[in-house]
Each structure stands twice: as C-alpha cells, then as structure tokens.
Enzyme design. Structure first.
Site, mmCIF file in Angstrom:
data_model
loop_
_atom_site.group_PDB
_atom_site.id
_atom_site.type_symbol
_atom_site.label_atom_id
_atom_site.label_comp_id
_atom_site.label_asym_id
_atom_site.label_seq_id
_atom_site.Cartn_x
_atom_site.Cartn_y
_atom_site.Cartn_z
ATOM 1 C CE1 TYR A 146 -30.355 4.044 22.625
ATOM 2 C CE2 TYR A 146 -29.902 1.991 21.474
ATOM 3 C CZ TYR A 146 -30.269 2.668 22.626
ATOM 4 O OH TYR A 146 -30.521 1.965 23.768
ATOM 5 C CD GLU A 147 -28.120 2.487 15.242
ATOM 6 O OE1 GLU A 147 -28.092 3.695 15.574
ATOM 7 O OE2 GLU A 147 -29.103 1.965 14.694
ATOM 8 C CG HIS A 153 -8.733 -3.203 -4.469
ATOM 9 N ND1 HIS A 153 -9.764 -2.421 -4.959
ATOM 10 C CD2 HIS A 153 -8.304 -2.577 -3.338
ATOM 11 C CE1 HIS A 153 -9.941 -1.361 -4.172
ATOM 12 N NE2 HIS A 153 -9.071 -1.433 -3.168
ATOM 13 C CE LYS A 210 -29.652 0.318 11.350
ATOM 14 N NZ LYS A 210 -30.797 0.922 12.042
ATOM 15 C CG PHE A 211 -27.565 6.142 7.667
ATOM 16 C CD1 PHE A 211 -26.381 6.755 7.318
ATOM 17 C CD2 PHE A 211 -28.610 6.143 6.765
ATOM 18 C CE1 PHE A 211 -26.243 7.385 6.098
ATOM 19 C CE2 PHE A 211 -28.482 6.764 5.532
ATOM 20 C CZ PHE A 211 -27.299 7.387 5.196
ATOM 21 C CG ASN A 256 -2.050 0.952 1.168
ATOM 22 O OD1 ASN A 256 -1.889 2.089 0.719
ATOM 23 N ND2 ASN A 256 -3.216 0.512 1.593
ATOM 24 C CG ASP A 257 1.914 3.072 -3.545
ATOM 25 O OD1 ASP A 257 2.996 2.491 -3.318
ATOM 26 O OD2 ASP A 257 1.269 2.936 -4.600
HETATM 27 O O1 LIG Z 1 -35.262 6.710 13.890
HETATM 28 P P1 LIG Z 1 -34.695 7.380 12.682
HETATM 29 O O2 LIG Z 1 -34.231 8.785 12.945
HETATM 30 O O3 LIG Z 1 -35.623 7.331 11.515
HETATM 31 O O4 LIG Z 1 -33.403 6.517 12.278
HETATM 32 C C1 LIG Z 1 -32.063 6.908 12.429
HETATM 33 O O5 LIG Z 1 -31.601 6.760 13.763
HETATM 34 C C2 LIG Z 1 -31.559 5.442 14.281
HETATM 35 C C3 LIG Z 1 -30.922 5.471 15.659
HETATM 36 O O6 LIG Z 1 -29.581 5.918 15.632
HETATM 37 C C4 LIG Z 1 -30.798 4.485 13.358
HETATM 38 O O7 LIG Z 1 -30.987 3.156 13.822
HETATM 39 C C5 LIG Z 1 -31.289 4.586 11.928
HETATM 40 O O8 LIG Z 1 -30.476 3.780 11.087
HETATM 41 C C6 LIG Z 1 -31.227 6.062 11.493
HETATM 42 O O9 LIG Z 1 -31.674 6.184 10.158
HETATM 43 O O1 LIG Z 2 -7.526 2.416 2.249
HETATM 44 P P1 LIG Z 2 -8.746 2.850 1.493
HETATM 45 O O2 LIG Z 2 -9.382 1.720 0.739
HETATM 46 O O3 LIG Z 2 -8.500 4.025 0.630
HETATM 47 O O4 LIG Z 2 -9.806 3.336 2.624
HETATM 48 C C1 LIG Z 2 -10.966 2.645 3.008
HETATM 49 O O5 LIG Z 2 -10.688 1.560 3.888
HETATM 50 C C2 LIG Z 2 -10.135 1.901 5.161
HETATM 51 C C3 LIG Z 2 -10.056 0.633 6.002
HETATM 52 O O6 LIG Z 2 -11.291 0.049 6.273
HETATM 53 C C4 LIG Z 2 -10.961 2.964 5.881
HETATM 54 O O7 LIG Z 2 -10.247 3.408 7.009
HETATM 55 C C5 LIG Z 2 -11.250 4.154 4.967
HETATM 56 O O8 LIG Z 2 -12.113 5.050 5.626
HETATM 57 C C6 LIG Z 2 -11.885 3.638 3.677
HETATM 58 O O9 LIG Z 2 -12.166 4.709 2.816
#
Ligand SMILES: O=P(O)(O)O[C@H]1O[C@H](CO)[C@@H](O)[C@H](O)[C@H]1O
Ligand SMILES: O=P(O)(O)O[C@H]1O[C@H](CO)[C@@H](O)[C@H](O)[C@H]1O
Lengths: 356, 356
Positions: free
Chosen positions: B324-325, B171, B319-320, B74-75
């Site tokens: 909370y997560e 890759h 899914k975000f 890795n560069d």
């Molecule tokens: O309940 P919301 O605002 O629609 O949902 C958001 O917050 C939640 C709690 O962090 C997350 O689980 C969801 O993925 C996000 O989209």
């Molecule tokens: O090294 P990359 O492929 O440019 O970078 C990617 O993988 C990494 C390792 O999971 C993460 O830290 C970076 O946020 C992501 O963009």
C-alpha cells in the site's frame, strides 16, 4: 480516529492509523542489531491460521469452510468506517491559519482481506490457472461492488516476510478510500497531462513501443504483456499491461481473465526460478479512479499491475531502499534490460517441479 | 554508463548504476523465504575492515592510520566522474519523439565515504561530544569543498544492517550530483511556494509553532531542536532543526556545531534506549541547493536533518513499507505525538552505561 496528515515539505499525505499495533504479527523477526540471534521465522503458536477454514479471527468469528476465494473485513482496519462519516466533512487545519502546517482530514474507507485459497501452504504460484482465474474474478467483483462509494479501490499483496507480510496464508488486501491517495493522484495527473499534450494514452503508447523494441519484454500473450519498465527501480520490477485500452479491472472479459491468470502464473514461476526460492514481492493493481471520478472522462488511464520484488543478489540478499533513496532519489544497481533478459530466459517450469 | 531515467508515470527520476553489484556485501543476509535458516549476520571472512586503519580497499589502497575522521572516494561510485563529462550535455530521448517515454541523462557527480572514527566497534552514539563535533566539521568541510561544482551535496548514513548498511564500520556517505535529485527538488518547490505565499520561511515558522505546542518536541537546546514532525511516517522519525534561519551546513558557527553534536548524542542515546538495542536508522542532511543555485535567492530554505528509524514494535520487528505504501500512500501505525512522548521520556544515559 484514523486520519491523513498533510506533509507540506513533500506535498503529500500520510495515513495515521491508531489501532494497528494490536494486530497479530506472524511476520518477520529480524536479528536484533545487537546481534541476538534469530532465524528470521516467527514462532507459530496458534494451531489454526485465522485466514484458513476453521481458524478463529481476532473478533471471534470462525472462518467458514470456503473452497476457493474468501473475503472478510480487516479486523484491524486502517480507515474509519463510512458509518461514522458525518454528512459533510471539512478538512481541518489545527491552527486555522490555512498555511498547511498542521493539516489533516479523517480517512474513511473499507479494508478487506482477500484469501486466495483455503490451503495455508499454497502460494498463488502453486494454484492452477483456473484457480487463479477465480482470484482475478474476485478482484473484479470487489471493484464492481466498491467503485460507486470509493474514489480509489486498492488491491495489493505483500508476498513473503521480507516485504512485511504478517500472515503466511495466501491472501491479499483491499483498502478502498473515499479519496485519491498520493500515488494514484500523481498517476492520474501525469496520464492526463500526456493525453492532453499528445492525444494518446500514455501507457498504451508506451506498451506499443516496447513491443517493437522487445528488449524489456518478459512474456506476452494474446491479451496481456509483462515487461520491465524502462524506469524500473526494484531489481526485478515488472508491469503487467493489457494489450488493449482497458481502464479498470471490472472491464476484463472472460477470455482476458483466463489469459491474465495464465500470464501471472508464468511470471511467478519465472520469479521463483531466478534464485530458486519463494520470490517475495509486493504487488498492486492500478486502474482509473472510481467514485466521483466515474462522472469524469478517465480515458487517459490505462489499467496496470506492478510487481516490486526486493531480492537483488540471491535468495537472501535484498535491495535496500537506503538513505539516499529515502531523501533524494531511487537508485538501482543494474540495468532494467538485464533484469528483463534474466526473467525472459527463466524456464516456464517451476524449479520444484523439474523432472516431473 | 551511469545515468538517470525519467519515470513519466510518477514524474520523477531513477538512477541506474551499473557497477554496484560488485561491491562487497557485509550487510544483512535474510532468512531465505523457503526457510533456510540464517542468523541474519553476515560472515566476516576479512581480517581487517577496509574502512579501518590498515584495511585494504577494493582498489588496493591501504587505509592510513587516521585518528578522527577519514574521507575517501567510493570505490563503487554511483555517478560518472566529472572528468568524463562532455562540455555541454544534452538530455536524450531514445526515440527523439520528445514524449518522455524513454528519457535519460548521464548522471555526473562525486561519491565519497566519510569514516567517523578509526574504531570499527564504535557507533556515533559511543563517541564523545567532541569527537562528534569533528564529524560535524567534516560535513561542513565537505560541503564547502563540493558546493561550487555540485547542485546537490547529499550526506546520508545507513545505520545498521536493517536499513541496508553494507559495512559495520562507523561511517556515512556523500553523494554529490550535478543536478537536483527528486526529493530535494520537491522540497525546493514547496518551500519556495510557501515563502512566496506567506512571506515566511516554512520550516522556521513550523519550528516556532512546535516550540509553543511542545507535544512533538523530543529535545531542544540553545541552538537546535529535535522533534517528531506532525507528518512523520517512520515510527520514530525525527527532524533536527537549527533554532535560527540557517540555509546550509557550512553556515554553522563553532558554538552551534558543539551544540549540534550534543543534541545528536542525546537523540541517539534515546533511540538506543527505546528498545535497548543499537537502534537502526537512515539519516540525511538537507540544506539549500548549491552549484548554480548559489546564484539564486534560496532564503526560502531551512537546513534540516531527518532520521528515519524502521523499528516499530521491538528490537526485532520493523515497520515495513508494504504494497500500500509503495503504490498508494504512506501509513503509520500510531500517532507521532506518542512517538515524541516515548522518546522525550527516555533517560539521557545509555542503557549500557547505567549504574556506571
Ligand atoms: O496489514 P498487514 O498485512 O498486517 O501489514 C502489512 O501491509 C501494510 C500495507 O502495505 C503495511 O503498512 C505494513 O507495514 C505491512 O506489515
Ligand atoms: O553504498 P552501500 O552503503 O553499499 O549501499 C547502501 O546504500 C545505498 C544508498 O542509500 C543503497 O542504494 C543500497 O541499497 C544500500 O545497501
């Protein structure tokens, strides 16, 4: 039924909600990976946001003409309602072999939405310090109301589509549970261990050392300090700490709540100024556990808020929690001291208000 | 110097790299939160991808005309090179107070890029089973080469811009470290505890129970099984497990490597078919630790791969991991059994090859 399942490989829990795919999604639409083009902004077909005065919620309720904050139950609750809770709940292992491989428990609690302000176009950074103080006081009121019946009251905000906010109206959420979730359980254990070992409050000790070192301080006033933690993962992650030993949100005095509102506004102006955009972040408040923990000595705890903003290079390039982060260990791309310096040096005037 | 810092509140580490902002970014450009429109696809100004034959890397090296897999350093390395390592490295606490508040260590290791195939337009799902087998064998070769000198050899793939892939060429990456990172350290502890308590290998026991229950199995063959774990967080998360007790990638036999390639291809076809798109995911292989752990009994370990795909509602809504997560606990929006059923029922023919 909503429940938590135990992950024996990571020794932590995951909440399994069952009704959450139904909730309306005004959040991010990503470009499809087979390159269908979209501008990343969801179409807004509704005329009135359900969180705004006069809007209609999923359950039919019309939102009243509120003037500052407004709190209502989440129409797509994550937890089962207390009302459904049996008198004594037992954890169940599907196999009854007690080896933790198929282990779950029902997750009871309360889910609320806290609107900051009636105007859907405003974010918290656009509110006056006095308006922000009303939000802080709403947080305090919620904790006071829910603390007896819940072991943990989590107030958190997903600000911006980039972090999963599903509705653009200025608001945050409150998920209060009958148990201590993973993260808070860990923070309870680490702070307790430190206290027993060193006879000091970990985060108060940490704060005092940082105030001397100065290099990671972003902004500080008489009652509060914002700093980039030595161990920050997110590029511009900060922690907000009271300058004295406070355990929970509901202990904040009148003067402290005003000073907190002021420092939050200062922080958010700096955030927006970094890349001249509405800086996305997720925010959460963490104080000593409540419910049955109110009977225990929690003086090892120190109230703190965390802000985790994802942007790293510009207004449009965020830091991804990629595969290495998910299976191995967090990794950040530049030192926390540089992040603190960049934030500290941002003007206290919002870039959109310049020259006014 | 790249190093790891200790987070005393979470009792885990974060890697602080210092040269990673310089790396070229062909990854996702998000719509700016102040609504500047972008189609989410980065502009490609280069004529030749540095990972493709004939492309030029950041250090000037021209990539040779390789025909199957190709591995290079890795560069923009995350870890410090071994060559810089002093004879005996001591962990340092900036304050020398041994209270863990400002605690760090240099992170030594090896960072490589593993190209799967010379054709930049292909993903692993488009390769033949025999071509995938060459990739599996490359993984095995890498582990064999690096295991003596590294405590942990992490092979992982970020597939798709949605999970932070910064280059579209097929890759994955290899980050091998002189220490056991957070996640693997936890998995080492939990599997060891289970083994000591029950006298059985946790994941083998788990697999055998799942094979009887069937409801979370996605696909299985003579040597391998793909299932949605009981505790899955990501909507379509799966785990790939060998049907016999294997500790590390380099123990896989010829027949097993072919069967693994076949099941990976089947899984990835199913993934693409769910939302008829190039399904993004992050993937990682986890086997028993290496380096100094080669002298220890690691029979509590079971080799496994994890796939964490973010999509939840459609090809464009993910899914975000929200507030909370991040501060409390993971939360998923529908039951793992439904995810398994949806995946199981996907055709084994790729949607783009239908009718051929
Ligand atoms: O309940 P919301 O605002 O629609 O949902 C958001 O917050 C939640 C709690 O962090 C997350 O689980 C969801 O993925 C996000 O989209
Ligand atoms: O090294 P990359 O492929 O440019 O970078 C990617 O993988 C990494 C390792 O999971 C993460 O830290 C970076 O946020 C992501 O963009």
């Amino acid at each position: 039924m909503s429940h938590r399942r135990y992950n024996p490989l990571l020794d932590e829990w995951v909440i399994v909600s069952t009704n959450r795919l139904q909730r309306p999604w005004q959040g991010a639409q990503e470009a499809s990976s087979n390159a269908a083009s979209t501008n990343g902004v969801a179409s807004q077909t509704q005329t009135k946001n359900p969180l705004a005065p006069g809007g209609q919620r999923a359950n039919g309720t019309v939102t009243p003409n509120y003037t500052n904050t407004y709190v209502f139950p989440n129409d797509f609750p994550i937890f089962c309602s207390d009302k459904d809770a049996p008198k004594s709940e037992v954890k169940t292992d599907e196999e009854d072999e007690n080896d933790g491989l198929f282990y779950k428990e029902t997750s009871y609690g309360t889910n609320r939405v806290i609107c900051y302000h009636p105007d859907s176009k405003k974010a918290i950074v656009n509110l006056s310090v006095e308006e922000i103080q009303l939000v802080v006081k709403e947080f305090m009121r919620q904790v006071t109301e829910l603390k007896l019946e819940h072991d943990w009251v989590q107030i958190f905000e997903n600000k911006g589509q980039m972090v999963g906010c599903s509705n653009p109206h200025p608001h945050c959420q409150l998920w209060a549970s009958k148990y201590l979730p993973n993260g808070p359980a860990t923070k309870n254990r680490t702070q307790k261990n430190y206290y027993e070992k060193h006879g000091k409050v970990m985060l108060l000790e940490y704060l005092n050392k940082e105030l001397k070192k100065k290099e990671r301080i972003v902004v500080t006033n008489q009652y509060w300090t914002v700093l980039v933690p030595y161990w920050a993962y997110w590029p511009y992650e900060v922690m907000v700490l009271p300058n004295r030993h406070i355990l929970r949100l509901d202990e904040i005095t009148e003067e402290e709540s005003l000073a907190l509102s002021d420092i939050i506004k200062k922080l958010l102006i700096k955030y927006d100024n970094v890349f001249k955009c509405e800086f996305p972040y997720t925010m959460g408040w963490l104080g000593a556990p409540t419910g049955k923990y109110l009977n225990e000595d929690c003086s090892h705890w120190m109230l703190h808020a965390v802000y985790y903003p994802p942007l790293v290079r510009s207004a449009t390039v965020k830091k991804f929690m990629g595969g290495y982060e998910m299976v191995c260990e967090s990794q950040r791309d530049f030192v926390p001291e540089l992040a603190a310096e960049i934030l500290r040096n941002q003007p206290d005037v919002h870039y959109l208000d310049e020259g006014e």
